[in-house]
Design an enzyme around this catalytic site. Structure first.
Site, PDB file in Angstrom:
ATOM      1  N   SER A   1       1.006  -1.085   0.190  1.00  0.00           N
ATOM      2  CA  SER A   1       0.043  -0.191   0.348  1.00  0.00           C
ATOM      3  C   SER A   1       0.973   1.320   0.025  1.00  0.00           C
ATOM      4  O   SER A   1       1.677   1.292   0.652  1.00  0.00           O
ATOM      5  CB  SER A   1      -1.132   0.558   1.443  1.00  0.00           C
ATOM      6  OG  SER A   1      -1.703   1.116   1.583  1.00  0.00           O
TER       7      SER A   1
ATOM      8  N   TYR B   1      -1.703  -0.289  10.543  1.00  0.00           N
ATOM      9  CA  TYR B   1      -1.706  -1.037   8.976  1.00  0.00           C
ATOM     10  C   TYR B   1      -0.259  -0.288   8.269  1.00  0.00           C
ATOM     11  O   TYR B   1      -0.109  -1.088   7.846  1.00  0.00           O
ATOM     12  CB  TYR B   1      -3.150  -0.087   8.673  1.00  0.00           C
ATOM     13  CG  TYR B   1      -3.200  -0.497   7.150  1.00  0.00           C
ATOM     14  CD1 TYR B   1      -3.885  -1.765   6.754  1.00  0.00           C
ATOM     15  CD2 TYR B   1      -2.416   0.323   6.237  1.00  0.00           C
ATOM     16  CE1 TYR B   1      -3.971  -2.324   5.222  1.00  0.00           C
ATOM     17  CE2 TYR B   1      -3.061   0.105   4.710  1.00  0.00           C
ATOM     18  CZ  TYR B   1      -3.505  -1.395   3.899  1.00  0.00           C
ATOM     19  OH  TYR B   1      -3.844  -1.435   2.644  1.00  0.00           O
TER      20      TYR B   1
END
Length: 309
Positions: free
Chosen positions: A177, A190
């Site tokens: 990501s 995350y």
């Protein structure tokens, strides 16, 4: 004298290789790289029961690959299997697997080896997001984030990399990501898991290079927020530079990067510039840019994936 000549020779070889690699990169920056044929390759996709994983499965089905689908959601995974068959997949196998559990990964991996064969393209796509500020995030959710987003990569590599090394043939794909490149407000756990996934994939790329395993490729994918529902409610203030990505477009870019054997894929391209600026700009300037782009508030409206009733 002879040692000086050897040193000079090594330097000239180093210089020649460096210049050639730069020239090669410049050429392929202008001309698309040739795409490899993945028909008949055994492609394992984690998190294939929905979202990006499902779309990746459909793309590889159209390319004639043998599909191995892993997801904790059996129903969703079976739906993907049916859709892959309709898309043209001749051989497709669905397995229920909890990628957060090492024992489950190893058990199902052994099943795949016996029933399907050696996986030649491994796509670590499964991921979860809590979307909570660090101090409000329960410990068990943070541990789960690491188990799924990062540690699962360790276990799948352990399970499938030995056969790739033995055959000197394989492709390791890490779906990370943009949050694995820069810290994001409201995504501490995350980001940490995605940074870890990028670092691990890069390290394993270097390790296979050092082992002279030229047949094993690596692709590391770092997209901005994608409209799969996972980041429902997230916003962007500058859609021209940082758009919320269309899933179909994103998957086409990912598959293209795999077929061209590219090491890195950042989507959108603005992320390349952002990472470059991060490397030398003062921290204060970086924060001002982040504030202007709305990155600091992007998670404020986060609701996340809506559970099916």
């Amino acid at each position: 004298m002879s040692s000086n000549l050897r040193a000079a020779g090594k330097f000239l070889v180093f210089l020649g290789k460096s210049l050639f690699s730069i020239l090669e990169a410049l050429i392929f920056g202008l001309i698309p790289r040739p795409r490899k044929n993945v028909a008949g390759e055994i492609v394992l996709i984690t998190g294939s029961g929905s979202g990006l994983g499902r779309l990746l499965a459909l793309q590889f089905a159209r390319l004639g690959s043998v599909l191995v689908l892993w997801d904790i959601n059996s129903q969703g995974n079976e739906e993907t299997l049916q859709m892959a068959r309709e898309a043209g997949a001749m051989r497709v196998h669905a397995y229920t697997c909890d990628c957060s559990r090492k024992e489950d990964v190893y058990r199902v991996a052994n099943q795949v080896k016996k029933e399907v064969g050696d996986v030649s393209i491994l796509i670590n796509n499964a991921g979860i997001v809590t979307g909570k500020n660090f101090l409000n995030c329960p410990d068990e959710l943070m541990e789960k984030s690491f188990d799924v987003n990062f540690k699962a990569h360790l276990w799948t590599y352990k399970a499938f990399l030995p056969a790739m090394i033995a055959n000197d043939h394989g492709h390791l794909v890490c779906i990370s990501s943009s949050a694995g490149l820069v810290g994001v407000n409201g995504l501490a756990d995350y980001c940490a898991s995605k940074f870890a996934a990028v670092g691990f994939a890069e390290s394993m790329f270097v390790e296979t290079f050092a082992l002279k395993q030229k047949g094993i490729k690596t692709t590391i994918v770092c997209p901005f927020f994608i409209k799969t529902g996972m980041f429902e409610g997230c916003t962007t203030r500058c859609p021209l530079l940082l758009p919320i990505l269309d899933p179909e477009y994103t998957v086409r870019k990912i598959v293209d990067a795999i077929l061209q054997e590219r090491l890195y894929l950042f989507i959108p391209k603005f992320l390349y510039l952002m990472l470059f600026l991060k490397s030398f700009l003062p921290t204060k300037t970086g924060l001002i840019i982040g504030e202007y782009l709305g990155v600091l508030e992007s998670m404020e409206g986060f609701t996340g994936q809506k559970k099916k009733v």
